[in-house]
Write a protein that holds these residues in place. Structure first.
Motif, PDB file in Angstrom:
ATOM      1  N   UNK A 166      11.553 -20.101  49.948  1.00 16.50           N
ATOM      2  CA  UNK A 166      10.148 -20.629  49.365  1.00 16.50           C
ATOM      3  C   UNK A 166       9.596 -21.812  50.137  1.00 16.50           C
ATOM      4  N   UNK A 167       8.370 -22.203  50.046  1.00 14.81           N
ATOM      5  CA  UNK A 167       7.602 -23.136  50.698  1.00 14.81           C
ATOM      6  C   UNK A 167       6.351 -23.708  49.894  1.00 14.81           C
ATOM      7  N   UNK A 168       6.265 -24.950  49.987  1.00 13.32           N
ATOM      8  CA  UNK A 168       4.898 -25.577  49.079  1.00 13.32           C
ATOM      9  C   UNK A 168       3.821 -25.044  50.028  1.00 13.32           C
ATOM     10  N   UNK A 169       2.897 -24.401  49.514  1.00 10.35           N
ATOM     11  CA  UNK A 169       1.474 -24.389  50.336  1.00 10.35           C
ATOM     12  C   UNK A 169       0.311 -25.104  49.851  1.00 10.35           C
ATOM     13  N   UNK A 170       0.472 -25.702  48.596  1.00 12.35           N
ATOM     14  CA  UNK A 170      -0.619 -26.770  48.472  1.00 12.35           C
ATOM     15  C   UNK A 170       0.084 -27.787  47.287  1.00 12.35           C
ATOM     16  N   UNK A 171      -0.419 -28.997  47.792  1.00 12.82           N
ATOM     17  CA  UNK A 171       0.323 -29.930  46.612  1.00 12.82           C
ATOM     18  C   UNK A 171      -1.187 -30.661  46.047  1.00 12.82           C
ATOM     19  N   UNK A 172      -0.541 -31.244  44.595  1.00 11.69           N
ATOM     20  CA  UNK A 172      -1.497 -32.018  43.857  1.00 11.69           C
ATOM     21  C   UNK A 172      -2.812 -31.143  43.668  1.00 11.69           C
ATOM     22  N   UNK A 173      -2.796 -29.906  43.446  1.00 15.21           N
ATOM     23  CA  UNK A 173      -3.899 -29.024  42.764  1.00 15.21           C
ATOM     24  C   UNK A 173      -4.252 -29.079  41.523  1.00 15.21           C
ATOM     25  N   UNK A 174      -5.466 -29.374  41.523  1.00 15.14           N
ATOM     26  CA  UNK A 174      -5.744 -29.509  40.035  1.00 15.14           C
ATOM     27  C   UNK A 174      -6.200 -28.317  39.026  1.00 15.14           C
ATOM     28  N   UNK A 175      -5.563 -28.120  37.812  1.00 15.88           N
ATOM     29  CA  UNK A 175      -5.880 -27.047  37.132  1.00 15.88           C
ATOM     30  C   UNK A 175      -7.129 -27.038  36.279  1.00 15.88           C
ATOM     31  N   UNK A 176      -8.123 -26.223  36.637  1.00 10.71           N
ATOM     32  CA  UNK A 176      -9.266 -26.213  35.842  1.00 10.71           C
ATOM     33  C   UNK A 176      -9.627 -25.554  34.624  1.00 10.71           C
ATOM     34  N   UNK A 177      -8.785 -24.503  34.669  1.00 14.18           N
ATOM     35  CA  UNK A 177      -8.887 -23.452  33.196  1.00 14.18           C
ATOM     36  C   UNK A 177      -7.336 -23.129  32.782  1.00 14.18           C
ATOM     37  N   UNK A 178      -7.463 -22.747  31.563  1.00 10.77           N
ATOM     38  CA  UNK A 178      -6.453 -22.265  30.977  1.00 10.77           C
ATOM     39  C   UNK A 178      -6.236 -20.740  31.490  1.00 10.77           C
ATOM     40  N   UNK A 179      -5.130 -19.841  31.044  1.00 13.39           N
ATOM     41  CA  UNK A 179      -4.700 -18.680  31.574  1.00 13.39           C
ATOM     42  C   UNK A 179      -5.455 -17.588  31.134  1.00 13.39           C
ATOM     43  N   UNK A 180      -5.652 -16.466  31.804  1.00 17.86           N
ATOM     44  CA  UNK A 180      -5.995 -15.080  31.517  1.00 17.86           C
ATOM     45  C   UNK A 180      -5.330 -14.297  31.803  1.00 17.86           C
ATOM     46  N   UNK A 181      -4.511 -13.235  30.830  1.00 18.47           N
ATOM     47  CA  UNK A 181      -3.681 -12.014  31.243  1.00 18.47           C
ATOM     48  C   UNK A 181      -4.735 -11.153  31.964  1.00 18.47           C
ATOM     49  N   UNK A 182      -4.235 -10.740  33.186  1.00 15.94           N
ATOM     50  CA  UNK A 182      -4.884  -9.719  33.816  1.00 15.94           C
ATOM     51  C   UNK A 182      -4.087  -8.429  34.021  1.00 15.94           C
ATOM     52  N   UNK A 183      -4.629  -7.174  34.115  1.00 12.86           N
ATOM     53  CA  UNK A 183      -4.122  -5.892  34.417  1.00 12.86           C
ATOM     54  C   UNK A 183      -3.163  -6.181  35.657  1.00 12.86           C
ATOM     55  N   UNK A 184      -2.157  -5.010  36.069  1.00  6.78           N
ATOM     56  CA  UNK A 184      -1.397  -5.115  37.145  1.00  6.78           C
ATOM     57  C   UNK A 184      -2.420  -4.852  38.451  1.00  6.78           C
ATOM     58  N   UNK A 185      -2.039  -5.538  39.233  1.00  6.85           N
ATOM     59  CA  UNK A 185      -2.790  -5.397  40.586  1.00  6.85           C
ATOM     60  C   UNK A 185      -2.375  -4.116  41.348  1.00  6.85           C
ATOM     61  N   UNK A 186      -3.293  -3.645  42.224  1.00  2.00           N
ATOM     62  CA  UNK A 186      -2.780  -2.252  43.093  1.00  2.00           C
ATOM     63  C   UNK A 186      -1.361  -2.167  43.662  1.00  2.00           C
TER      64      UNK A 186
END
Length: 209
Positions: free
Chosen positions: A154-174
């Motif tokens: 594991x590695x951190x790819x971005x720090x202190x990222x601000x959440x703008x929205x709540x969540x939305x369930x999505x169908x499976x990706x390809x």
């Protein structure tokens, strides 16, 4: 009353006497009428009003708006906020909306949300665990962590990222990866790193409140 004057002359003198007594009052009334008329003529016409959509009640972030969540209200045109949304049903709130607050682009997921975050890139991020995503709230600042499914590193790819929205369930990706989408605001360089990592790795979050 002077003796010897005809009745008509006496009545005329009485009328003149009453007019002299009341002329100040009459003059004041005429002056007030003139001032009122002048003010009415100088007053600007009433500002035109327009119908805007406002929240019918307090609505949390992540709400998919229905027709009964919003009501139309007449607002003076000059007071209508920039970016007021004309049709809101089906849109997803990116931030809480208080009862009576005007619905604007900055409150819903879409292009207006990006414009409301100067200096930030708005990016939807797929998290594989919907339960983890459900813990996030708009305004949270999180670190995005990428985990390689093959090595487990594991590695951190971005720090202190601000959440703008709540969540939305999505169908499976390809690729067979399901999960939930969270919209975040981050720098352009971080957006590239996160997008690259998400193509082959699992993204998770860590944060403190």
């Amino acid at each position: 009353m002077l003796p010897g004057l005809p009745p008509a002359r006496r009545r005329l003198r009485a009328v003149r006497h009453q007019l002299r007594r009341r002329r100040r009052l009459i003059a004041a009334a005429l002056a007030a009428t003139a001032v009122a008329s002048g003010l009415h003529a100088l007053a600007p016409p009433p500002s035109p009003s327009v119908a805007v959509l406002v929240a019918a009640r307090d609505l949390p972030a992540g709400t998919t708006l229905a027709t009964d969540d919003l009501v139309a209200r007449e607002f003076p045109e000059a007071l209508v906020p920039s970016g007021a949304v004309r049709a809101g049903a089906g849109r997803v709130l990116a931030a809480p909306l208080s009862s009576g607050e005007v619905l604007t682009d900055a409150r819903v997921v879409g292009p207006g949300l990006a414009e409301a975050q100067p200096g930030e890139t708005v990016l939807p991020v797929r998290l594989p665990d919907p339960g983890m995503a459900a813990l996030l709230r708009p305004g949270d600042e999180v670190d995005l962590v990428a985990t390689d499914p093959g090595t487990g590193e594991s590695r951190v790819v971005a720090r202190d990222v601000r959440v703008l929205t709540g969540t939305a369930d999505v169908p499976e990706a390809p690729t067979g990866q399901g999960g939930a989408l969270v919209v975040v605001g981050l720098s352009a360089a971080e957006a590239v790193s996160v997008t690259s990592a998400s193509l082959a790795q699992f993204l998770t979050v860590s944060w403190s409140r």
